[in-house]
Write a protein that holds these residues in place. Sequence first.
Motif, PDB file in Angstrom:
ATOM      1  N   LEU A 191       3.218   3.059  -2.275  1.00 46.63           N
ATOM      2  CA  LEU A 191       3.810   2.826  -3.691  1.00 46.63           C
ATOM      3  C   LEU A 191       5.008   3.530  -3.528  1.00 46.63           C
ATOM      4  O   LEU A 191       5.266   4.758  -3.322  1.00 46.63           O
ATOM      5  N   ASN A 224      -3.249  -2.271   9.557  1.00 49.24           N
ATOM      6  CA  ASN A 224      -3.310  -0.775   8.632  1.00 49.24           C
ATOM      7  C   ASN A 224      -2.936  -1.031   7.212  1.00 49.24           C
ATOM      8  O   ASN A 224      -2.769  -0.207   6.660  1.00 49.24           O
ATOM      9  N   ASN A 225      -3.456  -2.097   6.784  1.00 50.04           N
ATOM     10  CA  ASN A 225      -3.262  -2.231   5.490  1.00 50.04           C
ATOM     11  C   ASN A 225      -4.725  -2.352   4.754  1.00 50.04           C
ATOM     12  O   ASN A 225      -5.595  -3.046   5.142  1.00 50.04           O
ATOM     13  N   ILE A 226      -4.952  -1.282   3.731  1.00 46.08           N
ATOM     14  CA  ILE A 226      -6.023  -1.023   3.054  1.00 46.08           C
ATOM     15  C   ILE A 226      -6.760  -2.175   2.407  1.00 46.08           C
ATOM     16  O   ILE A 226      -8.086  -2.429   2.582  1.00 46.08           O
ATOM     17  N   PHE A 227      -5.730  -3.200   1.799  1.00 45.27           N
ATOM     18  CA  PHE A 227      -6.233  -4.196   1.115  1.00 45.27           C
ATOM     19  C   PHE A 227      -6.777  -5.473   2.139  1.00 45.27           C
ATOM     20  O   PHE A 227      -7.296  -6.236   1.549  1.00 45.27           O
ATOM     21  N   ALA A 228      -6.355  -5.388   3.187  1.00 52.37           N
ATOM     22  CA  ALA A 228      -6.743  -6.281   4.296  1.00 52.37           C
ATOM     23  C   ALA A 228      -8.146  -6.119   4.627  1.00 52.37           C
ATOM     24  O   ALA A 228      -8.669  -6.886   5.713  1.00 52.37           O
ATOM     25  N   GLY A 229      -8.739  -5.099   4.209  1.00 56.09           N
ATOM     26  CA  GLY A 229     -10.219  -4.894   4.520  1.00 56.09           C
ATOM     27  C   GLY A 229     -10.317  -4.321   5.933  1.00 56.09           C
ATOM     28  O   GLY A 229     -11.621  -4.063   6.600  1.00 56.09           O
ATOM     29  N   GLY A 256      -1.145  -6.416   9.225  1.00 51.43           N
ATOM     30  CA  GLY A 256      -2.423  -6.511   8.493  1.00 51.43           C
ATOM     31  C   GLY A 256      -3.272  -5.392   8.954  1.00 51.43           C
ATOM     32  O   GLY A 256      -3.969  -4.810   8.100  1.00 51.43           O
ATOM     33  N   GLN A 291       0.746  -1.253   0.193  1.00 54.15           N
ATOM     34  CA  GLN A 291       0.064  -0.027   0.150  1.00 54.15           C
ATOM     35  C   GLN A 291       0.836   1.110   0.068  1.00 54.15           C
ATOM     36  O   GLN A 291       0.399   2.331  -0.126  1.00 54.15           O
ATOM     37  N   GLU A 339      -9.856  -0.925   6.894  1.00 50.73           N
ATOM     38  CA  GLU A 339      -9.259   0.165   6.727  1.00 50.73           C
ATOM     39  C   GLU A 339      -9.260   1.506   7.667  1.00 50.73           C
ATOM     40  O   GLU A 339      -8.186   2.171   7.421  1.00 50.73           O
ATOM     41  N   SER A 391      -5.441   3.108   7.966  1.00 48.91           N
ATOM     42  CA  SER A 391      -4.712   2.918   6.800  1.00 48.91           C
ATOM     43  C   SER A 391      -4.371   4.176   6.042  1.00 48.91           C
ATOM     44  O   SER A 391      -5.516   4.882   5.587  1.00 48.91           O
ATOM     45  N   GLN A 392      -3.474   4.436   5.461  1.00 49.43           N
ATOM     46  CA  GLN A 392      -3.260   5.539   4.624  1.00 49.43           C
ATOM     47  C   GLN A 392      -2.171   5.342   3.430  1.00 49.43           C
ATOM     48  O   GLN A 392      -1.106   5.581   3.529  1.00 49.43           O
ATOM     49  N   PRO A 393      -2.910   4.463   2.431  1.00 50.89           N
ATOM     50  CA  PRO A 393      -1.767   4.116   1.296  1.00 50.89           C
ATOM     51  C   PRO A 393      -1.614   5.217   0.568  1.00 50.89           C
ATOM     52  O   PRO A 393      -1.954   6.305   0.790  1.00 50.89           O
ATOM     53  N   GLY A 394      -0.313   5.222  -0.073  1.00 51.81           N
ATOM     54  CA  GLY A 394      -0.239   6.183  -0.902  1.00 51.81           C
ATOM     55  C   GLY A 394       1.438   6.140  -1.737  1.00 51.81           C
ATOM     56  O   GLY A 394       2.146   5.088  -1.223  1.00 51.81           O
ATOM     57  N   PHE A 395       1.705   7.110  -2.328  1.00 49.72           N
ATOM     58  CA  PHE A 395       3.056   7.198  -2.755  1.00 49.72           C
ATOM     59  C   PHE A 395       4.076   7.652  -1.551  1.00 49.72           C
ATOM     60  O   PHE A 395       3.893   8.378  -0.730  1.00 49.72           O
ATOM     61  N   LYS A 396       5.066   6.716  -1.774  1.00 49.60           N
ATOM     62  CA  LYS A 396       6.402   7.062  -0.666  1.00 49.60           C
ATOM     63  C   LYS A 396       6.641   8.584  -1.003  1.00 49.60           C
ATOM     64  O   LYS A 396       6.960   9.047  -1.930  1.00 49.60           O
ATOM     65  N   LYS A 397       6.793   9.168   0.250  1.00 47.10           N
ATOM     66  CA  LYS A 397       7.226  10.743   0.363  1.00 47.10           C
ATOM     67  C   LYS A 397       8.635  10.713  -0.113  1.00 47.10           C
ATOM     68  O   LYS A 397       9.368  10.125   0.438  1.00 47.10           O
TER      69      LYS A 397
END
Lengths: 455, 218
Positions: free
Chosen positions: A317, B42-47, B40, A315, B49, B52-58
């Motif tokens: 990227l 904190n992972n958005i994919f694990a259902g 798991g 998650q 949410e 969880s804050q998915p995103g591009f690596k800053k």
Amino acid sequence: MAKTKSHETSSHGKKSNKNMAPHLLRRAGFGTTPDELDYYEAKNYDKCVDEIIHPERIDNSKLDELIAAQNFDFTRLEDLKRWWLFRMCFTKRPLEEKLALFWHGHFATSNRKVNNPYAMYLQNLTFRKHGMGNFNDLLLNVSKDPAMIVWLDNQQNRKGNPNENYAREIMELFALGIGNYGEDDIKQAAKAFTGWQTKNSLFYFNAKQHDDSPKTVLGQSGNFNGDDVVQILSKQPAAAKFISGKLVAFFACDQPDPAMVDNLAAVYMKADGNIRAVLKALFLHPDFRGTTAYHAKIKSPAELIVGTIKTLQVQNLDGDLTTSMSRMGQSLFEPPNVKGWDGGRAWISTNTMMERFNFATRITQQKFDAMEGYISPSEMVANQGLTNARGMVDYFLNLLVDGDVPESAKQDLINYVSSDIAGKPIAAIPDDKLLDAKLRGLVHLIMTLPTYQLA
Amino acid sequence: MKSSNHKFSWRKVPNPFLAFSLLACASFICAVACQAAGGGKNNIFAGQEPGSQPGFKKAPDNPAALQDRAIPDIRLIIALPSLEAAQRKQIQNLYKESQVRLAGLRTEINTTRSRLQKLAQKGGQNGNAESSEPATEPAAERGNSQNPPDQFPMVVGEQMEQSPQDLSAHAKELQTQIRNERQNLWDQVRPLLTDQQLEDLAKMRRGEFMPQTTEAAK
């Protein structure tokens, strides 16, 4: 003509009791997370299709929140690419993104010429808004799209001095296909599109530059403008066949059975060009569910990258992912030419395979270790309560390639996991470090299997 | 980290060391189970949410990069539908003047980079060179050094008195000048815009600006 086998027989002859949800989700989307896989595999296939082709019924508000937190700048191309990649990865409406990608390749417009990322963004929104509706509406909106007007030079299409570029492409590439129109049709249609310009980011009808004279297009005569020509084109049986053929080639198989295309073209005509109806018929078609389509297409770079991210639940990227996708041959918002990406075998070359393998290495090796939120393979097997090599190999094979590998390859993978660094069989992994390395190696090996390159 | 009594063995392979292995793996299993429970969550994919804050690596907050991002593309401002004709003309003139100044700087920076690249290639052929790009490996690990740093290979016919370090510094200086020129242009354009136009621009950058076509096609 390819014969359709039962969908329960994989390309390696392996019998499966599963429904075709993983296949459907690879084609109608970009693959599945383990949770999605469980959810859809428990459903009747027809219900899966019904859910997927109605993305508007799925709450996707979380995605908007996540995107707002990313602070993308939509006037910058690199941010725009990341925005779309982000959507593909985290949306709950995968078909919406996949269909937008299809239309992006169909109405291939590149920022290399348009030089206005915001206009490209607005065009992308048009694909989302009209992509699943009536083809006539989509074609009309694309014809008035500022990015398209710049891309195909309609700005220079003026009364008395027509530029035929857009008229030619709308017939050849967007609506009918070669052989279904004549040069005169192009010339007449070009006149109908005169004065369709863009001014200050808007579609602008320049009445002074519009040719009002009578025209004859595909046997129909009248004082046509662009709206009329779009309507004439989108109602042609040739358009039904052309669009159905393109949809089948994108979603099902590169060389479809003509009977399947004819079947979908009939749906198109009956549904007045409704794309959702065609897609539903496509996903329910026996050829889509059979070996004609199953693992019969090479994954596009977007499918490969997004599918991997979803399946391995990455998650956070890496900003380089869009660059990696470009090196694999698919630069979003920059298709190579007006025909879009060739797809199929053209995705594979010595260079792009190297990039695909490099991606597999990057995503499975230590690079992601320090990234919060990444679920490592060892976490995934622990979540499943798996305790032996065969179980782990089965789990990752099912997750990544539907278990569709020859038995010999599977045994090789089991042997790999059940051996030490020197290749000597061991009863158990002595430490967590080696187990982690083995499982990453296992995922890496599966990602470099030929089957993993197939959608 | 939570612990677990999760057992771990290879059942499909000869198993002479099973007892030892089970013991050896016990601590690992606990760790894995613990990670599964915590990782798991904190992972958005694990259902799951919430949180969880998915995103591009800053990327690291580089002041120059931040400044670059803060300066809008003036061409997009020129295309704002709400601009009055006089405003548009004025901004276009400022833009053109700026482009003339930028053209010279861009030519010079391209030349400088090209020379740096040639030097790096030449150095690479000789086994050691300071590249214009950041090294991909630490200097100590590059190895195969044929030339000590004080014997950097010179390119015949180029401005031999300039070292790669000088060229690199010059390229950085030019980059700063380009950035300043863009900033200067934006500083001149900004006062010409109304609050509404500035808001339109901000919305555009957030992807929220939806221009409405008013002219009908017929």
